[in-house]
Design an enzyme around this catalytic site. Structure first.
Site, PDB file in Angstrom:
ATOM      1  N   GLY A   1      -4.858  -2.213   5.373  1.00  0.00           N
ATOM      2  CA  GLY A   1      -4.080  -3.357   4.877  1.00  0.00           C
ATOM      3  C   GLY A   1      -4.769  -4.685   5.125  1.00  0.00           C
ATOM      4  O   GLY A   1      -4.906  -5.516   4.225  1.00  0.00           O
ATOM      5  N   ARG A   2      -5.236  -4.890   6.366  1.00  0.00           N
ATOM      6  CA  ARG A   2      -5.827  -6.188   6.701  1.00  0.00           C
ATOM      7  C   ARG A   2      -7.234  -6.354   6.135  1.00  0.00           C
ATOM      8  O   ARG A   2      -7.854  -7.397   6.320  1.00  0.00           O
ATOM      9  CB  ARG A   2      -5.803  -6.392   8.218  1.00  0.00           C
TER      10      ARG A   2
ATOM     11  N   LYS B   1       8.006  -0.692  12.385  1.00  0.00           N
ATOM     12  CA  LYS B   1       8.621  -0.251  11.132  1.00  0.00           C
ATOM     13  C   LYS B   1       9.754   0.755  11.413  1.00  0.00           C
ATOM     14  O   LYS B   1      10.767   0.753  10.739  1.00  0.00           O
ATOM     15  CB  LYS B   1       7.570   0.374  10.204  1.00  0.00           C
TER      16      LYS B   1
ATOM     17  N   GLU C   1      10.603  -4.678   4.451  1.00  0.00           N
ATOM     18  CA  GLU C   1      10.675  -6.085   4.055  1.00  0.00           C
ATOM     19  C   GLU C   1      10.315  -6.267   2.583  1.00  0.00           C
ATOM     20  O   GLU C   1      10.995  -6.965   1.827  1.00  0.00           O
ATOM     21  CB  GLU C   1       9.696  -6.934   4.898  1.00  0.00           C
TER      22      GLU C   1
ATOM     23  N   HIS D   1      -4.875 -33.403  18.069  1.00  0.00           N
ATOM     24  CA  HIS D   1      -3.729 -34.224  18.475  1.00  0.00           C
ATOM     25  C   HIS D   1      -2.629 -33.358  19.067  1.00  0.00           C
ATOM     26  O   HIS D   1      -1.490 -33.804  19.192  1.00  0.00           O
ATOM     27  CB  HIS D   1      -3.215 -35.012  17.272  1.00  0.00           C
TER      28      HIS D   1
ATOM     29  N   LYS E   1       0.840  -1.206   0.000  1.00  0.00           N
ATOM     30  CA  LYS E   1       0.000   0.000   0.000  1.00  0.00           C
ATOM     31  C   LYS E   1       0.872   1.251   0.000  1.00  0.00           C
ATOM     32  O   LYS E   1       0.689   2.153  -0.805  1.00  0.00           O
ATOM     33  CB  LYS E   1      -0.915  -0.036   1.231  1.00  0.00           C
TER      34      LYS E   1
ATOM     35  N   GLU F   1      -4.760  -7.114  15.337  1.00  0.00           N
ATOM     36  CA  GLU F   1      -4.255  -5.795  14.942  1.00  0.00           C
ATOM     37  C   GLU F   1      -5.389  -4.764  15.068  1.00  0.00           C
ATOM     38  O   GLU F   1      -5.142  -3.596  15.360  1.00  0.00           O
ATOM     39  CB  GLU F   1      -3.721  -5.846  13.508  1.00  0.00           C
TER      40      GLU F   1
HETATM   41  C1  G6Q Z   1      -2.484  -3.891   8.019  1.00  0.00           C
HETATM   42  C2  G6Q Z   1      -1.251  -3.289   8.479  1.00  0.00           C
HETATM   43  C3  G6Q Z   1       0.004  -3.960   7.990  1.00  0.00           C
HETATM   44  C4  G6Q Z   1       0.368  -3.657   6.546  1.00  0.00           C
HETATM   45  C5  G6Q Z   1       1.787  -4.107   6.293  1.00  0.00           C
HETATM   46  C6  G6Q Z   1       2.226  -3.890   4.860  1.00  0.00           C
HETATM   47  O1  G6Q Z   1      -3.582  -3.530   8.303  1.00  0.00           O
HETATM   48  O2  G6Q Z   1      -1.249  -1.948   8.223  1.00  0.00           O
HETATM   49  O3  G6Q Z   1      -0.041  -5.354   8.151  1.00  0.00           O
HETATM   50  O4  G6Q Z   1      -0.522  -4.289   5.680  1.00  0.00           O
HETATM   51  O5  G6Q Z   1       2.646  -3.440   7.178  1.00  0.00           O
HETATM   52  O6  G6Q Z   1       2.132  -2.548   4.519  1.00  0.00           O
HETATM   53  P1  G6Q Z   1       2.270  -2.110   3.029  1.00  0.00           P
HETATM   54  O7  G6Q Z   1       1.175  -2.720   2.239  1.00  0.00           O
HETATM   55  O8  G6Q Z   1       2.204  -0.598   3.035  1.00  0.00           O
HETATM   56  O9  G6Q Z   1       3.608  -2.599   2.547  1.00  0.00           O
END
Ligand code: G6Q
Length: 546
Positions: A266-267, A511, A212, A383, A206, A352
């Protein structure tokens, strides 16, 4: 403004808890032969059986009164119409707009967001058709064989979970790999055995600033350039982002960028362009079916009366156990191997969103908020950790999720799976009494002395609550409804606790923190820290220099 615990509805629940906490579910069933019908709801192709819970009619009335008092319906309406309910980031929360049909419109700040959503969806759909049909060619003129999604958190967990869940609908000529971890092992393994000229990378971020994802994307690009040229990158790298300039800076042609919007968390983003890998896997029609399933759940949540409203009921039961019984964890057990990543996906969605201790008005909460969510697919969990759920000292409510029909009916497998799922809910509810255990041991020929020693260990107190969530079959539409059910459950709980479910400052902190330690690790100039942080860095330094 009253705090949650000051509300008369909350206090009524507290008094009611004192009355009902000793009540046995077996007695509730014995007293009411119609309990299953009274405490189960069907909507959007989902059956929610919540009869095996420590609730009676009064409990439900009191919980529903709480939901009314905190204004769930108004808050949901505000979300659906695009009010900026994510106040700490001053954003609307409109993942529901991502699944609205093209013939509807929703104007927010003068923009028809549904029209814009469908414009981007058409761009994605065209691209997807080209890749799946083999029309989209790599730099040596061969069609794409492998799609590698590079993203993390919300840009990974949703697409990965859905690609796994809907494998029966996957175009099997395409292989899908997901890279999220900054650990170089992840990208190394993901690239292993791949041919650059038949591989397509989706860089899903996003912000397009996530350490990463950018590290993995750069590594993928370098790997690609060992075979192809800079001018070939456009055929092998596409981006999903809200940040056009960063995408261009990375070297991806913005014609190959699929947009989305700041009002998609994001989620909550798998429904957007972030779901490009899903589209590529299952095709546009199936993706649309998934959106339709989620939209049906949005409609249900927005319009169904609270006592028949699946997300509301699920959320209230979570509040009942978390806040009154003191249950601090919640298990999700999908009895469907295709849902093996569903608990991991839900961990982010739930924890989150509702892992907060400050209310939206900046005041500290006066109750517990989000519980720890965990799980594994059944029957594997049986199990392993089910021991703790049956006989541990904590009360751990479980959501069992399954489908009446399998996508792979073979012999008795599915009957066995269903039998295990249903039997677990029964056993957790009924338990096994001391007298029953003693009788069984006596029948097996044990002496009184032996029985006296072993019996306490074989007693199950029972009265352990479960929900059972069933669909006919795990289709794209059913999965869409199921995911949206949990999204709205989280929403309802967040509103009850008075927190903002849509920010994630804890993630943002992570981050920032790594950046400082990274520069010291790389330069070797370790700065001022506590002795633990310094000691750990020195340890790494010692072995990394040798
Ligand atoms: C989700 C969070 C987080 C995010 C990641 C990746 O709700 O904000 O999990 O999706 O940190 O972020 P980017 O899509 O900006 O790389």
């Amino acid at each position: 403004m009253k705090t949650l615990t000051e509300l008369s509805e909350w206090q009524a629940l507290q008094s009611h808890y004192a009355e009902i906490k000793g009540e046995q579910m077996v007695n509730l069933f014995a007293d009411n032969p119609d309990r299953f019908n009274e405490f189960s709801v069907q909507a959007c192709g989902i059956l929610l059986d919540y009869s095996k819970n420590r609730v009676n009619k009064k409990t439900l009335q009191l919980l529903l009164a709480l939901a009314d008092e905190v204004g769930i319906a108004d808050h949901a309406a505000a979300m659906f119409r695009g009010d900026r309910i994510n106040a700490t980031e001053d954003r609307s929360v409109l993942h529901s707009a991502l699944r609205m049909p093209a013939d509807q419109s929703l104007v927010v700040d003068g923009v028809d967001v549904v029209a814009d959503v469908h414009k981007v969806a058409r761009q994605a759909a065209e691209f997807v058709d080209k890749v799946r049909s083999g029309e989209w060619l790599g730099y040596t003129g061969k069609p794409i064989k492998t799609v590698v999604n590079i993203g993390i958190g919300g840009s990974d967990l949703g697409p990965l979970m859905v690609c796994e869940a809907l494998k029966p609908w996957q175009q099997r000529s395409l292989e899908f790999r997901f890279v999220s971890n900054v650990d170089g092992t992840h990208i190394t393994e993901a690239l292993s055995g791949l041919d650059a000229d038949t591989t397509l990378f989706i860089v899903a971020s996003k912000t397009f600033t996530t350490q990463e994802t950018l590290a993995n994307a750069h590594t993928a690009r370098n790997w690609f350039l060992e075979s192809g040229n800079e001018s070939d990158i456009a055929k092998h790298f596409v981006a999903v982002s809200t940040n056009e300039s960063a995408v261009a800076d990375f070297g991806i042609d913005v014609a190959n960028m699929f947009r989305f919007w700041d009002w998609v968390g994001g989620r909550y983003s798998l429904w957007s362009s972030i779901g490009l890998a899903i589209r590529l896997s299952i095709g546009n029609d199936n993706f649309d079916q998934m959106l339709a399933g989620a939209h049906a759940m949005d409609q249900h949540f927005a319009t169904a009366e609270t006592h028949r409203n699946l997300p509301v009921i699920l959320a209230l039961l979570g509040v009942w156990y978390g806040n009154f019984f003191g249950a601090r964890s919640q298990v999700v057990a999908p009895y469907d191997q295709y849902l093996h990543r569903f608990p991991a996906y839900l961990q982010q969605l739930d924890m989150e969103s509702n892992g907060k201790q400050v209310r939206i008005d900046g005041q500290p909460v006066d109750t517990a908020t989000g519980a720890v969510l965990w799980g594994e697919p059944g029957t594997n969990g049986q199990h392993a950790f089910f021991q703790l759920i049956h006989q541990g000292s904590d009360l751990i409510p479980v959501d069992f999720i399954t489908a009446a029909r399998s996508c792979n009916e073979s012999g008795s497998h599915h009957s066995m799976l269903l039998a295990n799922c249903i039997a677990q809910t029964e056993a957790l509810m009924t338990g096994k009494s001391r007298s029953q255990v003693e009788m069984e041991l006596r029948d097996s020929g044990m002496t009184d002395d032996e029985i006296g020693k072993l019996a306490p260990h074989k007693v199950f107190t029972g009265n352990r609550p479960t929900n059972t969530i069933m669909v006919e079959q795990l289709t794209p539409a059913a999965l869409g409804s199921l995911i949206a059910l949990y999204e709205h459950k989280v929403f309802v709980q967040g509103k009850i606790w008075g927190i903002n479910s849509f920010d994630q400052w804890g993630v943002e902190l992570g981050k920032q923190l790594a950046a400082a330690v990274l520069s010291e690790l790389e330069s070797g100039n370790i700065g001022e820290h506590d002795s633990s942080t310094t000691g750990l860095m020195r340890y790494c330094q010692q072995y990394r220099q040798n």
